[in-house]
Design a protein around this motif. Structure first.
Motif, PDB file in Angstrom:
ATOM      1  N   ASP A  96      -9.862  -4.420   1.235  1.00 13.08           N
ATOM      2  CA  ASP A  96      -8.499  -4.531   0.717  1.00 13.08           C
ATOM      3  C   ASP A  96      -8.221  -3.496  -0.361  1.00 13.08           C
ATOM      4  OD1 ASP A  96      -7.674  -6.525   2.352  1.00 13.08           O
ATOM      5  OD2 ASP A  96      -7.827  -8.123   0.871  1.00 13.08           O
ATOM      6  N   ILE A  97      -9.175  -3.312  -1.251  1.00 12.17           N
ATOM      7  CA  ILE A  97      -8.985  -2.325  -2.313  1.00 12.17           C
ATOM      8  C   ILE A  97      -8.828  -0.931  -1.703  1.00 12.17           C
ATOM      9  CG2 ILE A  97     -10.139  -1.159  -4.245  1.00 12.17           C
ATOM     10  CD1 ILE A  97     -11.327  -3.934  -4.972  1.00 12.17           C
ATOM     11  N   ALA A  98      -9.694  -0.581  -0.764  1.00 12.03           N
ATOM     12  CA  ALA A  98      -9.621   0.747  -0.134  1.00 12.03           C
ATOM     13  C   ALA A  98      -8.302   0.933   0.612  1.00 12.03           C
ATOM     14  CB  ALA A  98     -10.808   0.941   0.808  1.00 12.03           C
ATOM     15  N   ALA A  99      -7.886  -0.072   1.370  1.00 10.67           N
ATOM     16  CA  ALA A  99      -6.650   0.035   2.143  1.00 10.67           C
ATOM     17  C   ALA A  99      -5.436   0.152   1.222  1.00 10.67           C
ATOM     18  CB  ALA A  99      -6.504  -1.167   3.066  1.00 10.67           C
ATOM     19  N   LEU A 100      -5.406  -0.648   0.166  1.00 13.52           N
ATOM     20  CA  LEU A 100      -4.263  -0.593  -0.744  1.00 13.52           C
ATOM     21  C   LEU A 100      -4.236   0.696  -1.557  1.00 13.52           C
ATOM     22  CD1 LEU A 100      -4.065  -4.322  -1.877  1.00 13.52           C
ATOM     23  CD2 LEU A 100      -2.478  -3.093  -0.389  1.00 13.52           C
ATOM     24  N   VAL A 101      -5.401   1.254  -1.881  1.00  9.08           N
ATOM     25  CA  VAL A 101      -5.424   2.545  -2.579  1.00  9.08           C
ATOM     26  C   VAL A 101      -4.910   3.648  -1.645  1.00  9.08           C
ATOM     27  CG1 VAL A 101      -6.945   4.325  -3.561  1.00  9.08           C
ATOM     28  CG2 VAL A 101      -7.157   1.957  -4.293  1.00  9.08           C
ATOM     29  N   PHE A 102      -5.258   3.564  -0.359  1.00  6.77           N
ATOM     30  CA  PHE A 102      -4.718   4.533   0.601  1.00  6.77           C
ATOM     31  C   PHE A 102      -3.198   4.404   0.681  1.00  6.77           C
ATOM     32  CE2 PHE A 102      -3.279   5.450   4.958  1.00  6.77           C
ATOM     33  CZ  PHE A 102      -3.569   6.809   4.994  1.00  6.77           C
ATOM     34  N   LEU A 103      -2.695   3.178   0.740  1.00  7.00           N
ATOM     35  CA  LEU A 103      -1.243   2.968   0.779  1.00  7.00           C
ATOM     36  C   LEU A 103      -0.593   3.392  -0.536  1.00  7.00           C
ATOM     37  CD1 LEU A 103      -1.096  -0.429   2.686  1.00  7.00           C
ATOM     38  CD2 LEU A 103      -0.688   1.860   3.592  1.00  7.00           C
ATOM     39  N   LEU A 104      -1.318   3.251  -1.644  1.00  4.79           N
ATOM     40  CA  LEU A 104      -0.840   3.731  -2.936  1.00  4.79           C
ATOM     41  C   LEU A 104      -0.673   5.248  -2.910  1.00  4.79           C
ATOM     42  CD1 LEU A 104      -0.363   2.847  -5.994  1.00  4.79           C
ATOM     43  CD2 LEU A 104      -2.743   3.470  -6.336  1.00  4.79           C
ATOM     44  N   TYR A 105      -1.646   5.931  -2.337  1.00  9.52           N
ATOM     45  CA  TYR A 105      -1.550   7.388  -2.195  1.00  9.52           C
ATOM     46  C   TYR A 105      -0.347   7.772  -1.336  1.00  9.52           C
ATOM     47  CZ  TYR A 105      -2.329  11.996  -0.252  1.00  9.52           C
ATOM     48  OH  TYR A 105      -2.142  13.289   0.155  1.00  9.52           O
ATOM     49  N   CYS A 106      -0.174   7.080  -0.216  1.00  4.11           N
ATOM     50  CA  CYS A 106       0.938   7.383   0.681  1.00  4.11           C
ATOM     51  C   CYS A 106       2.290   7.109   0.040  1.00  4.11           C
ATOM     52  CB  CYS A 106       0.817   6.562   1.969  1.00  4.11           C
ATOM     53  SG  CYS A 106      -0.574   7.029   2.987  1.00  4.11           S
ATOM     54  N   SER A 107       2.297   6.330  -1.021  1.00  2.00           N
ATOM     55  CA  SER A 107       3.543   5.992  -1.712  1.00  2.00           C
ATOM     56  C   SER A 107       3.799   6.875  -2.930  1.00  2.00           C
ATOM     57  CB  SER A 107       3.521   4.530  -2.142  1.00  2.00           C
ATOM     58  OG  SER A 107       3.437   3.706  -1.013  1.00  2.00           O
ATOM     59  N   GLY A 108       2.893   7.785  -3.213  1.00  2.00           N
ATOM     60  CA  GLY A 108       3.114   8.705  -4.317  1.00  2.00           C
ATOM     61  C   GLY A 108       2.477   8.305  -5.624  1.00  2.00           C
ATOM     62  N   GLY A 109       1.554   7.378  -5.608  1.00  2.00           N
ATOM     63  CA  GLY A 109       0.799   7.051  -6.820  1.00  2.00           C
ATOM     64  C   GLY A 109       1.152   5.732  -7.453  1.00  2.00           C
ATOM     65  N   VAL A 110       0.667   5.556  -8.673  1.00  2.00           N
ATOM     66  CA  VAL A 110       0.792   4.269  -9.358  1.00  2.00           C
ATOM     67  C   VAL A 110       2.232   3.925  -9.704  1.00  2.00           C
ATOM     68  CG1 VAL A 110      -1.548   4.179 -10.272  1.00  2.00           C
ATOM     69  CG2 VAL A 110       0.220   5.334 -11.567  1.00  2.00           C
ATOM     70  N   ALA A 111       3.104   4.903  -9.767  1.00  2.00           N
ATOM     71  CA  ALA A 111       4.507   4.627 -10.082  1.00  2.00           C
ATOM     72  C   ALA A 111       5.210   3.846  -8.967  1.00  2.00           C
ATOM     73  CB  ALA A 111       5.250   5.932 -10.339  1.00  2.00           C
ATOM     74  N   SER A 112       4.597   3.767  -7.800  1.00  2.00           N
ATOM     75  CA  SER A 112       5.216   3.048  -6.678  1.00  2.00           C
ATOM     76  C   SER A 112       5.143   1.536  -6.840  1.00  2.00           C
ATOM     77  CB  SER A 112       4.539   3.444  -5.372  1.00  2.00           C
ATOM     78  OG  SER A 112       3.209   2.972  -5.344  1.00  2.00           O
ATOM     79  N   GLY A 113       4.211   1.039  -7.641  1.00  2.00           N
ATOM     80  CA  GLY A 113       4.098  -0.395  -7.852  1.00  2.00           C
ATOM     81  C   GLY A 113       3.033  -1.079  -7.020  1.00  2.00           C
ATOM     82  N   ILE A 114       2.406  -0.363  -6.113  1.00  5.27           N
ATOM     83  CA  ILE A 114       1.376  -0.976  -5.272  1.00  5.27           C
ATOM     84  C   ILE A 114       0.122  -1.292  -6.090  1.00  5.27           C
ATOM     85  CG2 ILE A 114      -0.128  -0.570  -3.263  1.00  5.27           C
ATOM     86  CD1 ILE A 114       2.156   0.797  -1.917  1.00  5.27           C
ATOM     87  N   GLY A 115      -0.010  -0.670  -7.239  1.00  5.81           N
ATOM     88  CA  GLY A 115      -1.139  -0.973  -8.117  1.00  5.81           C
ATOM     89  C   GLY A 115      -1.180  -2.441  -8.515  1.00  5.81           C
ATOM     90  N   GLY A 116      -0.020  -3.075  -8.603  1.00  3.97           N
ATOM     91  CA  GLY A 116       0.026  -4.503  -8.901  1.00  3.97           C
ATOM     92  C   GLY A 116      -0.617  -5.337  -7.809  1.00  3.97           C
TER      93      GLY A 116
END
Length: 190
Positions: A96-116
């Motif tokens: 889950d961590i790896a998949a969400l970090v990949f989706l975080l990258y695809c969203s342009g970084g921590v400013a996208s909110g996926i870090g939550g």
């Protein structure tokens, strides 16, 4: 009640609790995956989610949903004694961590909110995975988010190391706090 029977009863209760938590965690993962898919495919309003690499984000979201559906089915089908193993739970949360970090990258970084979402996964991982392994999950998540921001900066995108560092610090705070509460609850169960 003899000590051996008491120990077996406690092990049986903990096993049932672990399986129940894995089921709830699986349903949460499906909900998150479907929500990310919905956000990626909607055209009603602009979100940063999936804005940097929309094609990879869409494929990653589909894969995340598929794996989550498969894991929920497998949790129901796998014998309960196998679900008690820490390594299986650790692998599930690490995915889950790896998949969400990949989706975080695809969203342009921590400013996208996926870090939550990663923060919630680390917090739930501290409940499902006990001991030092849950602290390792927080470390993996923090390093992955910092590396994602570094990799994003190489592509010329805006990067926010400070926000990534604060998020990494929150991973550890949540993990250690929840580990403490969880161990107290387990000790009170005895």
């Amino acid at each position: 009640m003899p000590q051996a029977e008491l120990t077996e009863e406690l092990a049986r209760r903990r096993s049932g609790l672990t399986v129940g938590l894995l089921r709830i965690y699986g349903y949460y993962r499906i909900f998150v995956g479907l929500t990310l898919l919905l956000l990626a495919t909607q055209d009603l309003f602009f979100t940063r989610i999936g804005s940097f690499e929309p094609t990879y984000f869409l494929w990653g979201s589909w894969l995340y949903c598929g794996v989550n559906l498969l894991s929920v089915v497998l949790v129901q089908a796998i014998p309960q004694r196998l679900l008690e193993r820490q390594l299986l739970n650790f692998a599930l949360v690490s995915f889950d961590i790896a998949a969400l970090v990949f989706l975080l990258y695809c969203s342009g970084g921590v400013a996208s909110g996926i870090g939550g979402l990663i923060l919630i996964v680390v917090a739930l991982g501290a409940i499902i995975v006990t001991g030092r392994l849950s602290t390792l999950l927080a470390a993996i998540a923090a390093i992955a988010v910092l590396y994602e921001e570094f990799y994003l900066s190489l592509s010329g995108e805006n990067h926010d190391y400070f926000q990534a560092g604060v998020l990494g610090m929150l991973f550890f705070i949540f993990s250690l706090t929840i580990q403490s509460f969880s161990s107290r609850l387990r000790d009170n169960d005895m």
